[in-house]
Each structure stands twice: as structure tokens, then as C-alpha cells.
Motif scaffolding. Structure first.
Motif, mmCIF file in Angstrom:
data_model
loop_
_atom_site.group_PDB
_atom_site.id
_atom_site.type_symbol
_atom_site.label_atom_id
_atom_site.label_comp_id
_atom_site.label_asym_id
_atom_site.label_seq_id
_atom_site.Cartn_x
_atom_site.Cartn_y
_atom_site.Cartn_z
ATOM 1 N N SER A 45 -4.631 -12.227 1.787
ATOM 2 C CA SER A 45 -4.851 -12.017 2.885
ATOM 3 C C SER A 45 -5.708 -12.150 4.338
ATOM 4 N N ARG B 242 0.940 -1.020 -0.067
ATOM 5 C CA ARG B 242 0.150 -0.223 0.263
ATOM 6 C C ARG B 242 0.755 1.489 0.039
ATOM 7 N N TYR C 70 -1.741 11.471 -3.088
ATOM 8 C CA TYR C 70 -2.784 11.267 -3.181
ATOM 9 C C TYR C 70 -3.829 11.436 -2.884
ATOM 10 N N ASP D 213 -7.008 -2.825 -7.377
ATOM 11 C CA ASP D 213 -7.669 -3.327 -6.142
ATOM 12 C C ASP D 213 -7.917 -4.557 -6.023
ATOM 13 N N ALA E 266 1.233 3.267 -2.324
ATOM 14 C CA ALA E 266 0.830 4.458 -3.090
ATOM 15 C C ALA E 266 -0.672 4.497 -2.222
ATOM 16 N N ARG F 73 -3.235 6.696 1.057
ATOM 17 C CA ARG F 73 -3.953 8.434 1.551
ATOM 18 C C ARG F 73 -2.574 8.908 2.682
ATOM 19 N N HIS G 57 2.299 -5.655 6.578
ATOM 20 C CA HIS G 57 0.553 -5.714 6.424
ATOM 21 C C HIS G 57 1.071 -4.376 5.642
ATOM 22 N N ARG H 257 -6.641 11.760 -5.726
ATOM 23 C CA ARG H 257 -7.857 10.487 -5.686
ATOM 24 C C ARG H 257 -9.141 11.418 -5.526
HETATM 25 O O1 CP3 Z 1 0.335 0.559 -2.935
HETATM 26 C C1 CP3 Z 1 -0.467 -0.438 -3.952
HETATM 27 O O2 CP3 Z 1 -0.116 -1.415 -2.442
HETATM 28 C C2 CP3 Z 1 -1.115 -0.758 -4.768
HETATM 29 C C3 CP3 Z 1 -2.697 -0.889 -4.611
HETATM 30 C C4 CP3 Z 1 -3.755 -1.665 -3.982
HETATM 31 C C5 CP3 Z 1 -5.002 -1.034 -3.143
HETATM 32 N N1 CP3 Z 1 -4.697 -2.225 -2.913
HETATM 33 C C6 CP3 Z 1 -5.075 -0.596 -3.146
HETATM 34 C C7 CP3 Z 1 -6.308 0.791 -2.019
HETATM 35 C C8 CP3 Z 1 -3.823 -3.009 -3.448
HETATM 36 C C9 CP3 Z 1 -2.480 -4.121 -3.618
HETATM 37 C C10 CP3 Z 1 -4.352 -3.314 -2.958
HETATM 38 C C11 CP3 Z 1 -4.957 -4.779 -1.763
HETATM 39 C C12 CP3 Z 1 -6.507 -5.353 -1.138
HETATM 40 N N2 CP3 Z 1 -7.065 -4.360 -1.362
HETATM 41 C C13 CP3 Z 1 -5.966 -6.018 -0.876
HETATM 42 C C14 CP3 Z 1 -5.132 -7.063 0.018
HETATM 43 C C15 CP3 Z 1 -3.409 -6.248 0.592
HETATM 44 C C16 CP3 Z 1 -4.312 -6.222 2.313
HETATM 45 O O3 CP3 Z 1 -4.354 -5.160 2.396
HETATM 46 O O4 CP3 Z 1 -4.880 -6.996 2.965
HETATM 47 C C17 CP3 Z 1 -7.441 -6.306 0.309
HETATM 48 C C18 CP3 Z 1 -7.808 -6.716 0.797
HETATM 49 C C19 CP3 Z 1 -8.095 -5.344 -0.635
HETATM 50 C C20 CP3 Z 1 -9.658 -4.851 -0.193
HETATM 51 C C21 CP3 Z 1 -9.810 -3.280 0.061
HETATM 52 N N3 CP3 Z 1 -9.520 -2.130 -1.184
HETATM 53 C C22 CP3 Z 1 -10.130 -2.578 1.398
HETATM 54 C C23 CP3 Z 1 -10.784 -3.689 2.462
HETATM 55 C C24 CP3 Z 1 -10.378 -1.706 1.152
HETATM 56 C C25 CP3 Z 1 -11.059 -0.829 1.676
HETATM 57 C C26 CP3 Z 1 -10.210 -0.687 3.869
HETATM 58 C C27 CP3 Z 1 -9.175 0.959 2.949
HETATM 59 O O5 CP3 Z 1 -8.101 1.053 3.724
HETATM 60 O O6 CP3 Z 1 -9.505 1.896 3.089
HETATM 61 C C28 CP3 Z 1 -9.498 -0.995 -0.220
HETATM 62 C C29 CP3 Z 1 -9.279 0.528 -0.440
HETATM 63 C C30 CP3 Z 1 -8.306 0.655 -1.102
HETATM 64 N N4 CP3 Z 1 -7.581 0.156 -1.717
HETATM 65 C C31 CP3 Z 1 -7.431 1.817 -0.822
HETATM 66 C C32 CP3 Z 1 -6.124 2.177 -1.995
HETATM 67 C C33 CP3 Z 1 -4.932 3.339 -1.632
HETATM 68 C C34 CP3 Z 1 -7.467 3.215 -0.319
HETATM 69 C C35 CP3 Z 1 -9.390 3.860 -0.390
HETATM 70 C C36 CP3 Z 1 -9.391 4.732 -1.280
HETATM 71 O O7 CP3 Z 1 -7.877 5.213 -1.452
HETATM 72 O O8 CP3 Z 1 -10.046 6.159 -1.176
#
Ligand code: CP3
Length: 351
Positions: A215, A36, A45, A86, A38, A40, A330, A49
Motif C-alpha cells: 500500500s 475492503r 459488519y 489484516d 467487508a 464498516r 484503493h 464488529r
Molecule cells: O474486505 C477486505 O478487504 C479484507 C479485509 C482487510 C482489512 N484490512 C480489514 C480491516 C484487508 C485486505 C486489509 C488490508 C490492510 N490493512 C491494508 C492494505 C490495504 C490498504 O487499505 O491499503 C492496510 C494498510 C491495513 C492496516 C490497517 N487496518 C489500518 C491502517 C487500519 C485502520 C484504518 C481504518 O480503515 O480504520 C486497519 C483496520 C481495518 N482493517 C478495518 C478493516 C475492516 C477497520 C477497523 C474496524 O472495523 O474496526
């Protein structure tokens, strides 16, 4: 050692350090990137966004997604970029409604019938071609010394969201494994196929490394772990290899504890990503057969201070003698100070 020598992995002055480690080498300075990376915690970012109507459109806009992928690469000396996308894009591409409500996480609609989704498998990859376009753009903009990682959610983890309709404690999905075994196996098979197509597309578009995010591998009894994690990961990698793709794989069976040893023994990954619980000795044991990645606690990264420095040194000493990729256990937390990321990079990269 699960070694794979790819054309890009062959020795050369600009071979990315990440690919060297994934080919089995131990480096004096390990490659480093953050899950993650990249996101918030970066003001740039948050600004980008804000220009997108919703999170899914953001992920599927190659110009914006490429920019989000590159933002941490401009700011920090990370060794690799991970494509901005995602794990929940696949359920959407298979026809399930997926939405991200601000502050609430993902919300998924009713699970479509298996037959309906089965008919969408090939088309699903086409619907995600924007991710391929993002990868091509990033690869063209990134220095050759820095690797580009593509990824997908692993079938069980994605299935938990599809079955439960969003983030959960996964007990509903695990119960479903017992009460509806055929339906769950059918769903997992669909996800195995769709994920393999999707990863093949990503590799062809420029991803040099492929990561499977499992995950939610925690709390699975050994038989379910075998059936829902090990088997599907093996089938995905087999399909990707059958398509002639030799990009190395990183598997992340988060929370699997001692079952990680079973995972590494059976799934032909080039590295296993460890979570924060990984012990020094277990990591070294895994390094006998594979490269390892991890496993700094994101809470310690956020906390910072001398304890962070001490832990980084400790990880470098305990795992740096073998094939090792420095990372978190993580994803980085949104309220992590940027100076703490710089503090870790200074220790690991020395810049
Ligand atoms: O920089 C990176 O790692 C690449 C981008 C990436 C995102 N999600 C962007 C994201 C990657 C590799 C993921 C994987 C992902 N997504 C996982 C597996 C990794 C982990 O954290 O266990 C999972 C379970 C998800 C599902 C997911 N996406 C959830 C549950 C959420 C909401 C929770 C949160 O953190 O807000 C997301 C949203 C998400 N995916 C964001 C980002 C940057 C935040 C949303 C936003 O910016 O508005």
C-alpha cells in the motif's frame, strides 16, 4: 503472459471468472470485487464488529471472520471473497505489540530486536492458524463459481508500520532505509520469510488467489523500489512456488507510478492491481504481459451519480478488451452508500 494453469483454473463450468482472467483470458464481463468489501459501510459488519472485544481478536476468531468475509458475498454479486484479516497480524505474530484504537488506527509497540523476531518466524504462522480456519470455512460456504482470495501485507508496507509505530507519512521508515540499511534489510528478510510461510498456509487452507498489498509503494526512488519492493516480492513468490503452491498472485504496488512497469517486468505476478492514477494507455500496455485490476476512485464510488456510471463504462471500454478484473484503486470508504455499490455491480455484472 505470466500464465499458470492450476487445477482450479482449468476450464470447466464452475471455474471462477477471476481464475480465468488470472490465467490470461479476456472476458466479456470482467470479474468484480472491491478492496475492503467487508467493512464498516455495511450495517451487518458494524453489528458483528460490536460483538468482538477488539479488532485483532475479531480477525483471529474464525467464526466471526468467516461471517465478515461472507457478508458482502450475500448482499452483492461479487466474483470473489477476500478473507477477513489484516496486514498487521504478522507483526503481532512476530512478537511486536499491535493494537487498534477506535478512531485512531493501528498503534504498534517498540520494535523487538531482529534476533528475537527471527526466532519467531516459523511459530508466527502457527499463531495465525485462525486465518487458515477462516479460509476453510469460507471456501466450504462459497459457491464454486466465486473465488477466494488470501492476502498479506508486503514487507516494506508492513515494515513502515513496525518502524513508525503506526500510520504515518513513511518518511521515518524511508530515512531508516538510508541510515540503517542493514537493520532494514534484516527486517525485510524476516518479513519475506514469515509472509511466505503465512501465504503457503493460506493456500493450503483454501485460498485460490494470493494478493500482496504494497500500500505504501509511493515516493520510493528507483533503487529503493528495487530493493524494498521488487526484490522482496520476487523472493516471496519464489518461496511459495518452491512449496508447490501454484495459486496465482495479484501484486498491488500502490502509488508506484511508472515504476509499475519495472515491477511487472520482474515480479512474476499474474495480475497487477492499479491505483486511481492508472491511465487508460498504461493499463493497456500492462495487459500485454499480465492481467490488470482496478482502478475506480473510491471517492467517485462514494459520490455516485451519473459521473460514476460514466467512469464505469469508460473503464469497461478501455480495459475490458484484455484480461481485466474490475475493482477500486484503493479500499472502499466507510461512508460509501450501499446503493452506489449496487449501481456499479448493475453496470459490470448486469444484475
Ligand atoms: O474486505 C477486505 O478487504 C479484507 C479485509 C482487510 C482489512 N484490512 C480489514 C480491516 C484487508 C485486505 C486489509 C488490508 C490492510 N490493512 C491494508 C492494505 C490495504 C490498504 O487499505 O491499503 C492496510 C494498510 C491495513 C492496516 C490497517 N487496518 C489500518 C491502517 C487500519 C485502520 C484504518 C481504518 O480503515 O480504520 C486497519 C483496520 C481495518 N482493517 C478495518 C478493516 C475492516 C477497520 C477497523 C474496524 O472495523 O474496526
Amino acid at each position: 503472459m505470466n500464465q499458470i494453469l492450476t487445477p482450479t483454473g482449468a476450464a470447466g463450468p464452475s471455474t471462477p471468472a477471476l481464475l480465468k482472467v488470472l490465467a490470461g483470458q479476456s472476458l466479456a464481463k470482467p470479474p468484480i470485487w472491491f478492496m475492503r468489501q467487508a467493512g464498516r459501510y455495511l450495517p451487518e459488519y458494524r453489528a458483528l464488529r460490536a460483538t468482538a472485544p477488539d479488532f485483532i481478536s475479531f480477525c483471529l476468531d474464525p467464526e466471526k471472520a468467516a461471517e465478515a468475509t461472507l457478508q458482502p458475498m450475500r448482499r452483492f454479486a461479487f466474483s470473489a471473497a477476500i478473507v477477513f484479516a489484516d496486514i498487521l497480524l504478522i507483526p503481532g505474530a512476530l512478537g511486536q505489540d499491535v493494537r487498534f484504537e477506535v478512531g485512531e488506527g493501528p498503534k504498534l509497540g517498540t520494535l523487538p530486536p531482529l534476533e528475537t523476531m527471527r526466532d519467531q518466524i516459523e511459530a508466527s504462522t502457527g499463531r495465525l492458524s485462525a486465518v487458515g480456519e477462516t479460509l476453510s470455512r469460507v471456501r466450504a460456504a462459497l459457491e464454486p463459481e466465486r473465488a477466494l482470495i488470501g492476502f498479506a501485507g508486503a514487507p516494506w508496507t508492513v515494515a513502515t508500520y513496525m518502524i513508525e509505530g503506526g500510520s504515518s507519512d513513511r518518511t521515518g521508515a524511508r530515512t531508516y532505509a538510508y541510515t540503517h540499511p542493514e537493520a532494514l534489510d534484516g527486517l525485510i528478510d524476516i518479513l519475506v520469510e514469515a509472509t511466505a510461510f503465512y501465504l503457503i498456509m493460506q493456500a493450503k487452507a483454501g485460498a485460490q488467489v494470493l494478493k500482496l498489498f504494497e500500500s505504501w509503494a509511493e515516493n520510493l526512488p528507483e533503487d529503493l523500489f528495487e530493493r524494498l519492493v521488487i526484490g522482496p516480492h520476487m523472493r516471496i513468490i519464489e518461496k511459495v512456488r518452491a512449496a508447490g503452491i501454484d495459486a496465482p498472485f495479484i501484486g498491488f504496488p500502490k502509488g508506484a507510478g511508472t515504476l509499475v512497469a519495472n515491477y511487472v517486468a520482474k515480479v512474476p505476478v499474474q495480475a497487477v492491481a492499479m491505483d486511481v492514477q492508472a491511465s487508460a494507455a498504461f493499463g493497456r500496455q500492462l495487459q500485454q504481459t499480465t492481467a490488470i485490476q482496478g482502478a475506480l476512485d473510491p471517492l467517485l464510488l462514494r459520490a455516485g451519480g451519473a459521473a460514476l456510471d460514466r467512469r464505469v463504462e469508460e473503464m469497461l471500454v478501455q480495459w475490458g478488451g484484455g484480461p481485466y478484473i474490475f475493482n477500486l484503486g484503493h479500499g472502499i470508504l466507510p461512508d460509501t452508500p450501499i446503493s452506489h455499490v449496487e449501481q456499479v455491480l448493475a453496470r459490470v455484472v448486469g444484475s
